[in-house]
Design an enzyme around this catalytic site. Structure first.
Site, PDB file in Angstrom:
ATOM      1  N   ASP A 509       0.861  -1.171   0.000  1.00 45.86           N
ATOM      2  CA  ASP A 509       0.000   0.000   0.000  1.00 45.86           C
ATOM      3  C   ASP A 509       0.907   1.234   0.000  1.00 45.86           C
ATOM      4  O   ASP A 509       2.083   1.147   0.360  1.00 45.86           O
ATOM      5  CB  ASP A 509      -0.891  -0.029   1.240  1.00 45.86           C
ATOM      6  CG  ASP A 509      -1.816   1.177   1.315  1.00 45.86           C
ATOM      7  OD1 ASP A 509      -2.399   1.525   0.289  1.00 45.86           O
ATOM      8  OD2 ASP A 509      -1.927   1.760   2.405  1.00 45.86           O
ATOM      9  N   ASP A 707      -1.404  -0.921   5.975  1.00 43.17           N
ATOM     10  CA  ASP A 707      -1.622  -0.432   7.340  1.00 43.17           C
ATOM     11  C   ASP A 707      -3.041   0.002   7.623  1.00 43.17           C
ATOM     12  O   ASP A 707      -3.342   0.439   8.721  1.00 43.17           O
ATOM     13  CB  ASP A 707      -0.691   0.756   7.621  1.00 43.17           C
ATOM     14  CG  ASP A 707      -1.171   2.033   6.943  1.00 43.17           C
ATOM     15  OD1 ASP A 707      -1.747   1.940   5.842  1.00 43.17           O
ATOM     16  OD2 ASP A 707      -0.983   3.112   7.522  1.00 43.17           O
ATOM     17  N   ASP A 711      -6.878  -2.395   3.664  1.00 42.45           N
ATOM     18  CA  ASP A 711      -5.921  -3.435   3.299  1.00 42.45           C
ATOM     19  C   ASP A 711      -6.265  -4.789   3.913  1.00 42.45           C
ATOM     20  O   ASP A 711      -5.679  -5.805   3.542  1.00 42.45           O
ATOM     21  CB  ASP A 711      -4.510  -3.044   3.753  1.00 42.45           C
ATOM     22  CG  ASP A 711      -4.040  -1.742   3.131  1.00 42.45           C
ATOM     23  OD1 ASP A 711      -4.255  -1.564   1.924  1.00 42.45           O
ATOM     24  OD2 ASP A 711      -3.478  -0.899   3.861  1.00 42.45           O
TER      25      ASP A 711
END
Length: 819
Positions: A509, A707, A711
């Site tokens: 990410d 995080d 996700d």
């Protein structure tokens, strides 16, 4: 028994009755919902309770007094108490007092209520193909079934509580019998003090409670036989059961055994300690495993907790708070500042800024006005608005994320599947060897042949008991997790370590993983004004703004020396920027459209703004007194450690893919800066999940690092998920590996740790099987025809213990692994 009936309030008393559903007192004079049933009118605190009553009136009409057993009309009950999350009704104050003094006494014979919601399905952690709509035991292995999706009202696993209690009772008994038996073998005169026969009965007295308390293992072993699915429980039940029964026979009739088989015990070759210690070690391993599985539902509960428990529904009669389960499509809901949005829907009135980081991963709140879509579980920041519910219950985005995480977490560790396949061959082979040895010694062994046959068969079963096999993986994982913690890498389970050692692709990410996760002021360019004065004007104007980037600009300006000042005549221009007066100066900050409205020429700063935007930054022009005064840019900065970490991962042969909910230009700019192989921008949680599935379809092993809540599905679906410890709790709970400091360089350390751990586990499995491979033939009497040697059950138990010691010692070498 007769029931206390509902009666009208007595004159002079407050005109109230009790809601039969929730037990709240309801004022009869208030305009509250009512329902008629069986000649009585019932009053309710809300429409939700009325609907529940009408769906099952008999279920809410009366309750049983747990003390005296009398039926009590719930609407007329004067005495109500709650215990362990459940409500109880009483016929009198006397019954209430008795219950409050000793509640467990009156609930002892009462079955515990199922905390799981209706429709919950249960599955076996060892055999996920087993699914049923009620709790129970697995028909294949006997393990307690677990809910496929944890409940938000979490209660500890009853099996975990039960096994911990069993361990506390059996461990001292097993330790005592072990000390007594081993003391004799090292020369301590325990048997001489009591006499050999009495010493045997002491061991029997200590071992028998252990055997009885550990009977669930024998139940599982029997289930594995009945269902023709041999596993470690088969050997544990056979080995410990045979050792226990053999010892009883030896204690009751010692003369049937040949002197050579008594192994220094003179008349009583008993092996109670082998049975007791093996069972307690297995019980300890089960408690450790259940404790780990208790945490697997934390990710889903963290997701569920994002949504509020109630919503404020707008009706013609006014606003009412209703449970989320009572919402219907089309309901109008009010969302106030600081509240979580209850369900998916569309804004119908008002405006606000909404933090959608759980979906997009972006830390910058998004402005919402009439007609914009909002998502359940996201956080409303500043304004109040009305919304129309369009997706409720299982149809919300949050519910779909919960479902994906739950499904991915039910996957099994590959190493466990390999162990099961090995056990499928190993267990029948060991039993066959024991049977063949028994028959062979019975037919051709020296007299007394039956005694030799029985001792030999027991020795085979004991030496083959897979205690070391059960320790091989958890010991390595236990040591590795400690070593990883020292290096800032938290490991969730063996599956993560095994899979990460052979990962091909790493998906990362952007926000909070590659970058710091919060917008900061990165660029300041002033024209004709000193920078400090320029920033003072900018900060003064932005202090009056609710725009998501205003806080970053103000704090950045103050860090660079801006003076404290405030603005007047402040005005926010939707979609363009803000303007106002600071002292005697007119100041405006915003995009090119705002500058055009004010007839301000941006000049050469226009090209500079475009350049900053190509680098993933948000550039804003500043005008003072109708003239361009400069520009400021805000961005989510790349972490200092990220470039070196990306280079190291490339050198390790990993393909790096960025998947982010951020806009394309910003994502591309960060990817160029870090030399990332592939970029996917503006992706939803479902898109990230689908990306992992596509890479799996290509035959690749995938790791995902992120995080945010957005996700979580991809973290759970990937072969191994890696969470930043500075991120959302649900991301940490969904991941197999967590980097405590959010340092991407920790992935390199985690990779080395995973490879070292897998080498260690394979070595442990070798130690576990090599003793069995060598010991089983010896225990069966292979050397007897040539050397007259026959392996005693005591030696067999010692060899089994030696394999466990070897596994433990080898696992401890991981503490010195270089990462």
């Amino acid at each position: 028994m007769s029931a206390h009936d509902a009666t009208p309030p007595v004159e002079g008393k407050e005109a109230v009755t009790r809601d039969p559903v929730c037990a709240m007192l309801v004022n009869l004079g208030a305009d509250k919902p009512t329902a008629a049933h069986d000649g009585h009118v019932y009053h309710f605190c809300s429409e939700s309770c009325r609907r529940k009553f009408e769906a099952d009136p008999e279920g809410y009409r009366t309750a049983t007094d747990p003390v005296c057993g009398m039926d009590v009309a719930r609407a007329a009950a004067d005495h109500v108490a709650s215990h362990a999350g459940e409500r109880f009704y009483f016929c009198s104050a006397r019954c209430l007092s008795k219950f409050e003094a000793e509640p467990e006494r009156y609930l002892a014979d009462r079955p515990a209520p199922d905390p799981m919601p209706a429709g919950t399905e249960y599955t076996c952690p060892m055999h996920p193909e087993i699914v049923q709509d009620h709790p129970g035991d697995c028909p294949k292995c006997g393990m307690a079934l677990e809910p496929m999706t944890p409940s938000l009202d979490h209660e500890p696993n009853p099996e975990f509580i039960d096994f911990k209690r069993r361990l506390w009772i059996t461990a001292p008994l097993a330790l005592a019998i072990f000390i007594l038996e081993m003391g004799v073998h090292i020369g301590l005169p325990f048997a001489d003090w009591t006499g050999h026969r009495a010493f045997g009965w002491i061991q029997f007295a200590l071992a028998t409670p252990v055997i009885w308390i550990c009977r669930p293992f024998f139940k599982r072993g029997w289930a594995s036989v009945v269902n023709r699915s041999p596993n470690m429980w088969t050997l544990i039940a056979l080995g410990t059961g045979a050792a226990y029964l053999f010892s009883i026979v030896a204690l009751l009739a010692p003369d049937i055994f040949p002197p050579a088989m008594r192994s220094g015990m003179e008349s009583y070759p008993v092996y109670f300690e082998a049975a007791a210690v093996i069972l307690v070690l297995v019980l300890l391993g089960q408690v450790m495993e259940l404790a780990a599985r208790e945490r697997t539902g934390d990710a889903i509960r963290a997701l569920m907790d994002l949504a509020p428990k109630t919503a404020r529904r707008v009706t013609e009669a006014g606003d009412e708070d209703v449970p989320l389960a009572d919402l219907q499509t089309g309901d109008i809901l009010r969302v106030r500042p600081g509240e979580s949005i209850p369900v998916d829907g569309t804004v119908t009135e008002g405006r606000s800024a909404v933090n959608e980081s759980m979906i997009t991963g972006e830390p910058v709140p998004v402005e919402k006005t009439e007609g914009d879509v909002v998502t359940g579980g996201t956080m409303n920041k500043s304004g109040s608005f009305l919304m129309r519910a369009e997706a409720v219950g299982a149809d919300t985005t949050l519910s779909r994320i919960v479902g994906m995480v739950a499904k991915a977490q039910r996957s099994r560790a590959p190493i466990q599947a390999v162990a099961d396949r090995v056990a499928g061959y190993f267990v029948p082979a060991v039993v066959a060897v024991a049977v063949i040895a028994f028959l062979a010694w019975s037919l051709i062994g020296p007299p007394p042949a039956l005694s030799y046959a029985f001792v030999t068969a027991v020795s085979v079963l004991i030496i083959a008991c897979p205690c070391a096999l059960g320790l091989a993986t958890p010991m390595s994982v236990m040591v590795a997790t400690g070593r990883g913690a020292n290096a800032g890498v938290l490991i969730r389970d063996a599956e993560a370590l095994e899979r990460f050692a052979k990962v091909d692709v790493l998906i990362v990410d952007k926000t909070g993983t590659l970058t710091e996760g919060k917008p900061t002021l990165t660029d300041v360019e002033a024209v004709d004004l000193p920078e400090a004065e320029f920033l003072t004007l900018v900060a003064a104007l932005e202090r009056g703004s609710e725009h998501p980037l205003a806080e970053a600009i103000v704090s950045g300006a103050e860090e660079r020396g801006a003076d404290r000042s405030d603005s007047t005549e402040f005005e926010a221009v939707t979609g363009k920027g803000v303007r106002g007066r600071v002292g005697d100066r007119h100041v405006a900050l915003g995009n090119a459209a705002l500058m055009a409205d004010l007839a301000v020429e941006t000049g050469p700063l226009a090209a500079r703004a475009t350049e900053l935007q190509t680098k993933g930054k948000t550039a804003m022009f500043v005008a003072v007194d109708g003239r361009i005064a400069g520009l400021v840019a805000v961005a989510d900065r790349v972490k200092e450690t990220t470039p070196a970490a990306i280079r190291a991962l490339h050198e390790a042969g990993l393909r790096i893919i960025m998947a982010t909910g951020d806009a394309g230009p910003t994502a591309e700019a960060v990817a160029r800066q870090l030399d990332i192989d592939e970029v996917h921008s503006e992706v939803s949680p479902e898109d990230k999940h689908a990306l992992v599935e596509r890479l799996h379809a290509e035959g690749l092993s995938v790791a995902m690092a992120g995080d945010g809540v957005n996700d979580a599905p991809a973290l759970a679906k990937a072969d191994v998920g890696i969470a930043m410890g500075t991120g959302a709790d649900v991301a940490v709970e969904s991941a197999g590996i967590t980097l405590v400091k959010g340092d991407l360089g920790g992935i390199v350390r985690a990779r080395r740790l995973a490879q070292a751990t897998m080498r260690n586990i394979r070595q442990n499995l070798f130690f576990a099987f090599v003793y069995n491979a060598a010991g089983v033939p010896l225990a069966a009497g292979l050397l007897y025809p040539f050397f007259g040697l026959l392996l005693s059950p005591i030696v067999a138990a010692a060899a089994m213990s030696l394999s466990s010691v070897s596994v433990i010692g080898n696992a401890l070498t991981l503490r010195g692994a270089r990462l």
